[in-house]
Design an enzyme around this catalytic site. Structure first.
Site, PDB file in Angstrom:
ATOM      1  N   SER A 192      58.615  25.242  32.611  1.00 34.70           N
ATOM      2  CA  SER A 192      59.496  24.107  32.311  1.00 34.70           C
ATOM      3  C   SER A 192      59.026  23.399  31.050  1.00 34.70           C
ATOM      4  O   SER A 192      57.861  23.025  30.936  1.00 34.70           O
ATOM      5  CB  SER A 192      59.513  23.126  33.480  1.00 34.70           C
ATOM      6  OG  SER A 192      60.086  23.704  34.625  1.00 34.70           O
ATOM      7  N   ARG A 251      53.888  14.486  37.664  1.00 31.70           N
ATOM      8  CA  ARG A 251      53.378  15.386  36.626  1.00 31.70           C
ATOM      9  C   ARG A 251      52.271  14.725  35.800  1.00 31.70           C
ATOM     10  O   ARG A 251      52.170  14.913  34.586  1.00 31.70           O
ATOM     11  CB  ARG A 251      54.519  15.863  35.706  1.00 31.70           C
ATOM     12  CG  ARG A 251      55.601  16.657  36.418  1.00 31.70           C
ATOM     13  CD  ARG A 251      55.073  17.954  37.016  1.00 31.70           C
ATOM     14  NE  ARG A 251      56.119  18.666  37.704  1.00 31.70           N
ATOM     15  CZ  ARG A 251      56.387  18.538  39.014  1.00 31.70           C
ATOM     16  NH1 ARG A 251      55.669  17.722  39.765  1.00 31.70           N
ATOM     17  NH2 ARG A 251      57.355  19.226  39.581  1.00 31.70           N
ATOM     18  N   GLU A 291      56.741  18.592  29.128  1.00 26.17           N
ATOM     19  CA  GLU A 291      55.872  19.018  30.221  1.00 26.17           C
ATOM     20  C   GLU A 291      54.864  20.045  29.712  1.00 26.17           C
ATOM     21  O   GLU A 291      53.732  20.092  30.162  1.00 26.17           O
ATOM     22  CB  GLU A 291      56.694  19.605  31.376  1.00 26.17           C
ATOM     23  CG  GLU A 291      55.867  19.956  32.596  1.00 26.17           C
ATOM     24  CD  GLU A 291      56.704  20.190  33.841  1.00 26.17           C
ATOM     25  OE1 GLU A 291      56.341  21.108  34.604  1.00 26.17           O
ATOM     26  OE2 GLU A 291      57.702  19.482  34.054  1.00 26.17           O
TER      27      GLU A 291
END
Length: 320
Positions: free
Chosen positions: A230, A181, A300
């Site tokens: 998320s 990520r 995130e």
């Protein structure tokens, strides 16, 4: 308080041949999926890559620049965003097309889902995971978006970008510096398009994988709510939702912000939540998870902009 009229006039004087749109004090609540956030001082929508380069060269070095996509993974704070916010248009940056037997090119304003559909039509495997990611390719490139066991870095060949001076760059996969990520590519670069590669595959099997992704998303995620996807990255060795649940935060509310009952790693705006409510909720969850399991969850969702005086959210809010 943000007032972008002076900056707008300055930019119009500096970039006289700019063909796109410039707007002062543009409401970011209309852009983000959370439907919250203060205004952008100036919101810019370039017509194409050359227009973006012209604009970037015209923006004074001291003026901050932010790039936003379709707003699915973004939380804008209530005080708004100083400087220039660039939003790439679908018309200028939304293409997706096959360019060889195993490759396709996509603009960074192209929705991830459309890239999956283009790959299916081209008979290219390994793009099905994009079918379930509610974002655009620019964000996927920046954060190495992934799902269903596949990440963006596995498909990227090269990425085209514009720097703060309007210069053009082409970055290889290695130069993107991908990790979980994360990309270590300079924050000053605005991605414009990318070349992807995948193996040839059977169309029926690719469609089956895409259907599985869609079914999973519709049955376990609050896709009909005002959400940002998320909220936290998965910690090593576990899932964020498991730690949120273990800490007793499923359904937790702050004002009209709530951790979803359906999927507790999703924050939702149940009505008229503010950016303050949502960020306070997220930091409260982070604090409770740390106390319960010793794990520090990482956001995130991207949080940008300024707080309103007296409504600042401190990390790990727990009353201390």
């Amino acid at each position: 308080m943000i007032d972008g009229e002076a900056l707008l006039e300055d930019l119009r004087g500096r970039a006289k041949n700019f063909r796109g749109r410039l707007s002062a004090n543009a409401g970011m609540d209309k852009v983000t999926w959370f439907r919250v956030g203060g205004p952008a001082e100036v919101l810019a929508m370039p017509a194409d890559e050359d227009d973006l380069g012209l604009l970037m060269a015209a923006i004074p070095a001291e003026v901050p620049v932010r790039v936003v996509g379709i707003g699915s993974n973004l939380l804008v704070r209530d005080g708004g965003i100083p400087g220039v916010v660039i939003r790439l248009s679908a018309k200028g940056f939304g293409m997706a097309e096959q360019v060889s037997e195993t490759r396709l090119i996509a603009g960074t304003a192209c929705p991830d889902k459309r890239v999956a559909a283009t790959a299916l039509q081209a008979g290219l495997d390994g793009f099905h995971f994009y079918h379930g990611i509610p974002g655009s390719i620019g964000g996927a490139l920046r954060m190495n978006a992934g799902a269903n066991g596949v990440e963006t870095r596995e498909r990227v060949v090269e990425v085209h970008a514009i720097d703060r001076r309007g210069g053009k760059h082409v970055l290889s996969n290695d130069e993107m510096g991908y990790a979980y990520r994360h990309s270590s590519a300079s924050e000053d670069l605005v991605f414009t398009r990318a070349l992807f590669e995948g193996p040839r595959g059977d169309a029926a099997e690719i469609q089956r994988k895409m259907d599985e992704v869609q079914h999973h998303r519709e049955t376990v995620q609050p896709v009909k709510e005002k959400t940002g996807g998320s909220t936290f990255k998965n910690p090593e060795g576990t899932s964020a939702w498991k730690e949120v649940d273990k800490a007793g935060c499923r359904g937790l509310k702050v004002g009209e912000a709530q951790m979803s009952e359906m999927h507790c790693n999703f924050m939702i705006n149940t009505g008229e939540a503010t950016g303050y409510d949502l960020e306070t909720l997220g930091e409260t969850v982070r604090d409770r998870v740390r106390k319960t399991s010793g794990i520090t969850l990482e956001w995130e969702i991207k949080r940008i902009g300024e707080f309103i005086d007296g409504r600042t959210v401190k990390p790990f809010l727990d009353g201390r």
